[in-house]
Scaffold this active site. Structure first.
Site, mmCIF file in Angstrom:
data_model
loop_
_atom_site.group_PDB
_atom_site.id
_atom_site.type_symbol
_atom_site.label_atom_id
_atom_site.label_comp_id
_atom_site.label_asym_id
_atom_site.label_seq_id
_atom_site.Cartn_x
_atom_site.Cartn_y
_atom_site.Cartn_z
ATOM 1 N N CYS A 136 0.826 -1.209 0.000
ATOM 2 C CA CYS A 136 0.000 0.000 0.000
ATOM 3 C C CYS A 136 0.861 1.260 0.000
ATOM 4 O O CYS A 136 1.984 1.257 0.489
ATOM 5 C CB CYS A 136 -0.872 0.027 1.236
ATOM 6 N N ARG A 172 5.253 -0.022 -6.050
ATOM 7 C CA ARG A 172 5.205 -0.816 -4.823
ATOM 8 C C ARG A 172 4.227 -1.983 -4.934
ATOM 9 O O ARG A 172 4.275 -2.900 -4.131
ATOM 10 C CB ARG A 172 4.809 0.069 -3.646
ATOM 11 N N TRP A 174 -3.111 -2.625 -1.462
ATOM 12 C CA TRP A 174 -2.757 -4.015 -1.794
ATOM 13 C C TRP A 174 -3.563 -4.866 -0.813
ATOM 14 O O TRP A 174 -3.298 -4.852 0.382
ATOM 15 C CB TRP A 174 -1.263 -4.220 -1.602
ATOM 16 N N ASN A 208 -1.774 2.267 5.886
ATOM 17 C CA ASN A 208 -0.907 1.138 5.527
ATOM 18 C C ASN A 208 -0.683 0.335 6.791
ATOM 19 O O ASN A 208 -0.440 0.923 7.851
ATOM 20 C CB ASN A 208 0.471 1.623 5.041
ATOM 21 N N GLY A 209 -0.706 -0.970 6.689
ATOM 22 C CA GLY A 209 -0.459 -1.792 7.876
ATOM 23 C C GLY A 209 -1.656 -2.671 8.175
ATOM 24 O O GLY A 209 -2.554 -2.841 7.339
ATOM 25 N N GLU A 260 18.266 -17.399 -7.522
ATOM 26 C CA GLU A 260 17.858 -16.030 -7.859
ATOM 27 C C GLU A 260 17.430 -15.925 -9.330
ATOM 28 O O GLU A 260 16.445 -15.257 -9.664
ATOM 29 C CB GLU A 260 19.016 -15.062 -7.533
ATOM 30 N N LYS A 267 13.707 -14.788 -10.680
ATOM 31 C CA LYS A 267 13.457 -13.698 -11.643
ATOM 32 C C LYS A 267 12.496 -14.184 -12.730
ATOM 33 O O LYS A 267 11.574 -13.471 -13.106
ATOM 34 C CB LYS A 267 14.766 -13.213 -12.304
ATOM 35 N N GLU A 310 8.855 -14.598 -11.270
ATOM 36 C CA GLU A 310 8.089 -13.412 -10.865
ATOM 37 C C GLU A 310 7.827 -12.457 -12.019
ATOM 38 O O GLU A 310 6.816 -11.756 -12.009
ATOM 39 C CB GLU A 310 8.774 -12.688 -9.704
ATOM 40 N N HIS A 312 18.821 -36.597 -7.041
ATOM 41 C CA HIS A 312 17.989 -37.027 -5.905
ATOM 42 C C HIS A 312 16.517 -36.725 -6.140
ATOM 43 O O HIS A 312 15.743 -36.707 -5.203
ATOM 44 C CB HIS A 312 18.489 -36.361 -4.619
ATOM 45 N N LYS A 315 6.578 -4.186 -4.077
ATOM 46 C CA LYS A 315 8.000 -3.878 -3.933
ATOM 47 C C LYS A 315 8.431 -3.940 -2.472
ATOM 48 O O LYS A 315 9.532 -4.350 -2.158
ATOM 49 C CB LYS A 315 8.263 -2.477 -4.507
HETATM 50 C C1 F6R Z 1 12.328 -10.358 -5.826
HETATM 51 C C2 F6R Z 1 12.136 -9.389 -4.769
HETATM 52 C C3 F6R Z 1 11.671 -9.873 -3.431
HETATM 53 C C4 F6R Z 1 12.413 -9.118 -2.320
HETATM 54 C C5 F6R Z 1 11.865 -9.510 -0.948
HETATM 55 C C6 F6R Z 1 12.632 -8.846 0.182
HETATM 56 O O1 F6R Z 1 12.791 -9.759 -6.990
HETATM 57 O O2 F6R Z 1 12.318 -8.223 -4.970
HETATM 58 O O3 F6R Z 1 11.846 -11.243 -3.302
HETATM 59 O O4 F6R Z 1 13.771 -9.411 -2.411
HETATM 60 O O5 F6R Z 1 10.515 -9.157 -0.858
HETATM 61 O O6 F6R Z 1 12.584 -7.468 0.070
HETATM 62 P P1 F6R Z 1 13.626 -6.518 0.793
HETATM 63 O O7 F6R Z 1 14.956 -6.770 0.211
HETATM 64 O O8 F6R Z 1 13.118 -5.141 0.514
HETATM 65 O O9 F6R Z 1 13.580 -6.871 2.253
#
Ligand code: F6R
Length: 607
Positions: free
Chosen positions: A2, A27, A73, A99-100, A480, A484, A487, A503, A602
């Site tokens: 949010c 976000r 959100w 927010n929260g 990682e 990518k 997502e 395995h 985000k």
């Molecule tokens: C993936 C991504 C998320 C963040 C995760 C932690 O591309 O961006 O997996 O890495 O939500 O976020 P931070 O680093 O802000 O604690």
């Protein structure tokens, strides 16, 4: 997640608020709303993109110089207009964005309904509007203070009231709020990026504080009404960082900013004469770091994979026992945090609720808690004992790219610092420093392959599943890279330690299930080649990421992407780049919303 924007000043609020919401779109959200104070008070909400709300507001053209706006959100209740913020009181005079999560909203709601309040949404937030209404006797700030004393949970809120058209009240507990103070205007937001184009003078609100904003002025009190004296600080977000520039997406821009992200991470931190890294943010705790025996790294998502990489590096360069733990699982472990345990929280946003909760738990148990955070002044940065900023610059694309590269650069510096204060030799330290300095240009060289990687994306993006494999330093990169692709392109991808293939997951391999193998010529090269052979024997297609000039893979793989050669600890800084580009190009080819992938946010501020 949010986002909140608020404005009080000498200009029409509607354009400023909508613009602010657009800055917060990255976000992640599913509905939006706006309230503007004028003779009859204006409230509009919409499901979907801010552009839908913008069009509504354009048609209605409400005037008014005070207002609040929100992107939601969904947590409690579906993304509908009724559930979108701002919420209002029974009389339609008070508007509130939040927010929260209000944890005790059910008993509060029951009580308010018994008092005669009428609720219009399924949200936890709406209780806040009615609670304040119930506490209001002519002083909005006092009503907010009184109402919040009854609330359990987290909040960042913005409140306006038709009887106080020259005021916005903001408050926070566990959810960030930053105030922006201009000449004849004051703004507030949950994220400084929404303020950057109006002012560079900001004030970060602390937990349990309430701020009254008037045009060009602010007054802060504690929730208990003690006055707080705080000046503004200079905001360090450039307008350029907030624009896509020549790039079609922020994600691509941020992938291409990685050479500079690494340069910024290294700047002023390498001491060649001593073969060591210098990290000013850790100086105050160096004694305790030298005595530490045990390091626990906590983080989520991409930051967790950075932590997993750091485990290998700390183990290689120091004698520390290292554990990497998902922040969301940390509380379920019965970890014996002794005096000499150091906990390191890694976070781009500095607001991730799981990481915050985990670090609070670690503090409660007496550990020294360090942070590696990108967003300056964020909650994690403030709640750790000491730490280091990534200085990767604002990252707008939801998928972490440059902040990951920046994190693993700085984690290497941290391990080097810890290693050199133990038994790592000057020569070993110097080799790493020299290798690190080559990284920015080596990443630039990989970025020139973007078009070729797009061709590979064309060839493979119709696959429904992918396997990513790597060993040792390359294992977190496999995880990682797979994240990518999942997502951004919404293609199912599994990251695996290559040795685990036999395995179980090898059962999946067939011509329709391609593998991306991280195979630079490092200490585990021969072993990963064996894994590639096992895949080939089952007719699996393979794209290999290998070292420049390695022509030994020959017929064994279908496609090769080469990366420059460097120390094996530093090679992940290079091998991740083609994986980011591959995911990006697949996503574009499949028509995905690259910068705002579905269901994602985000900054993940709920646990
Ligand atoms: C993936 C991504 C998320 C963040 C995760 C932690 O591309 O961006 O997996 O890495 O939500 O976020 P931070 O680093 O802000 O604690």
């Amino acid at each position: 997640m949010c986002g909140i924007v608020a404005y009080v000043g000498d200009q029409n609020a509607r354009g400023i608020l909508i613009e602010g919401l657009k800055r917060l779109e990255y976000r992640g959200y599913d509905s939006a709303g706006i309230a503007i104070l004028n003779a009859s008070s204006y409230l509009a909400k919409s499901v979907g993109k801010v552009a839908v709300l913008e069009e509504r507001v354009r048609q209605d053209s409400p005037n008014g110089m005070t207002g609040i706006a929100h992107t939601r959100w969904a947590t409690h209740g579906k993304p509908t207009e009724a559930n979108a913020h701002p919420h209002s009181d029974c009389k339609g005079k008070l508007f509130l964005a939040h927010n929260g999560i209000v944890e005790n909203y059910q008993p509060l709601k029951k009580h308010l309904i018994a008092e005669g309040h009428v609720f219009r949404s399924e949200t936890d937030t709406e209780v806040l509007a009615h609670l304040i209404e119930s506490a209001y006797h002519g002083n909005l700030e006092a009503a907010v203070q009184k109402a919040l004393a009854q609330v359990e949970g987290t909040f960042g809120i913005a409140v306006v009231h038709a009887a106080h058209p020259d005021q916005v009240i903001m408050a926070r507990r566990g959810s960030p709020i930053v105030l922006g103070i201009g000449k004849n205007e004051s703004l507030a937001a949950s994220d400084a990026s929404a303020l950057a184009q109006h002012t560079d003078q900001v004030v970060y609100l602390e937990d349990n504080e309430v701020a009254r904003l008037e045009a060009g002025r602010f007054y802060i009190t504690t929730q208990g009404n003690r006055s707080v004296n705080r000046g503004t600080t200079q905001l360090e977000i450039s307008q350029e960082a907030m624009d896509r520039g020549k790039y079609p997406h922020f994600m691509l821009k941020e992938i291409f900013e990685q050479p500079e992200a690494v340069e910024n991470a290294l700047r002023g931190r390498l001491s060649h004469s001593e073969g060591v890294a210098k990290l000013g943010g850790l100086e105050s705790v160096m004694d305790r770091l030298q005595q530490a025996r045990h390091l626990i790294i906590i983080s989520c998502g991409t930051s967790y994979y950075a932590g997993l990489f750091a485990r290998y590096v700390f183990e290689a360069l120091t004698d520390l026992t290292v554990e990497t733990e998902l922040a969301s699982e940390f509380r379920y472990r019965k970890l014996n945090l002794r005096q000499n345990t150091v906990v390191l929280a890694i976070s781009q946003s500095g607001e991730t609720a799981d990481t915050l909760a985990a670090l609070r738990e670690a503090r409660r148990k007496g550990a020294l808690v360090l942070g590696l955070v990108n967003v300056v002044g964020s909650s994690i940065a403030r709640e750790t004992h000491a730490g280091v900023y990534s200085h990767a610059g604002i990252e707008v694309g939801v998928a972490s790219t440059k902040s990951f590269v920046s994190q693993i650069t700085i984690l290497t510096l941290m391990a080097l610092l810890a290693g050199r204060s133990r038994d790592l030799s000057f020569e070993e330290g110097s080799v790493l420093l020299r290798g690190l300095e080559k990284i920015p240009d080596q990443i630039r060289a990989i970025l020139t392959q973007s078009d070729r990687i797009r061709e590979l994306a064309q060839k493979y993006s119709n696959a429904q599943h992918f396997l990513y494999i790597g060993r040792k330093y390359q294992y977190p990169i496999a995880l990682e890279g797979a994240l990518k692709l999942k997502e951004i392109a919404y293609i199912h991808a599994e990251g695996y330690a290559a040795g685990e293939m036999k395995h179980g997951p090898i059962a999946l391999i067939d011509p329709a299930f391609p593998t991306i193998a991280l195979a630079p010529e490092d200490g585990s090269y021969e072993k990963i080649v064996s894994n590639i052979q096992e895949i080939r024997a089952r007719e699996g297609r393979v794209i290999a990421i290998t070292s420049e000039g390695n022509d030994k893979l020959g017929d064994l793989v279908d496609d090769v992407i080469e990366v420059p050669r460097n120390h094996e600890i530093l090679t992940p800084l290079l091998t991740i780049v083609p994986l980011q580009l591959f995911a990006y190009h697949c996503a574009v080819l499949l028509g995905r919303d690259v910068d705002k992938p579905r269901n994602l946010a985000k900054s993940v501020t709920v646990e």
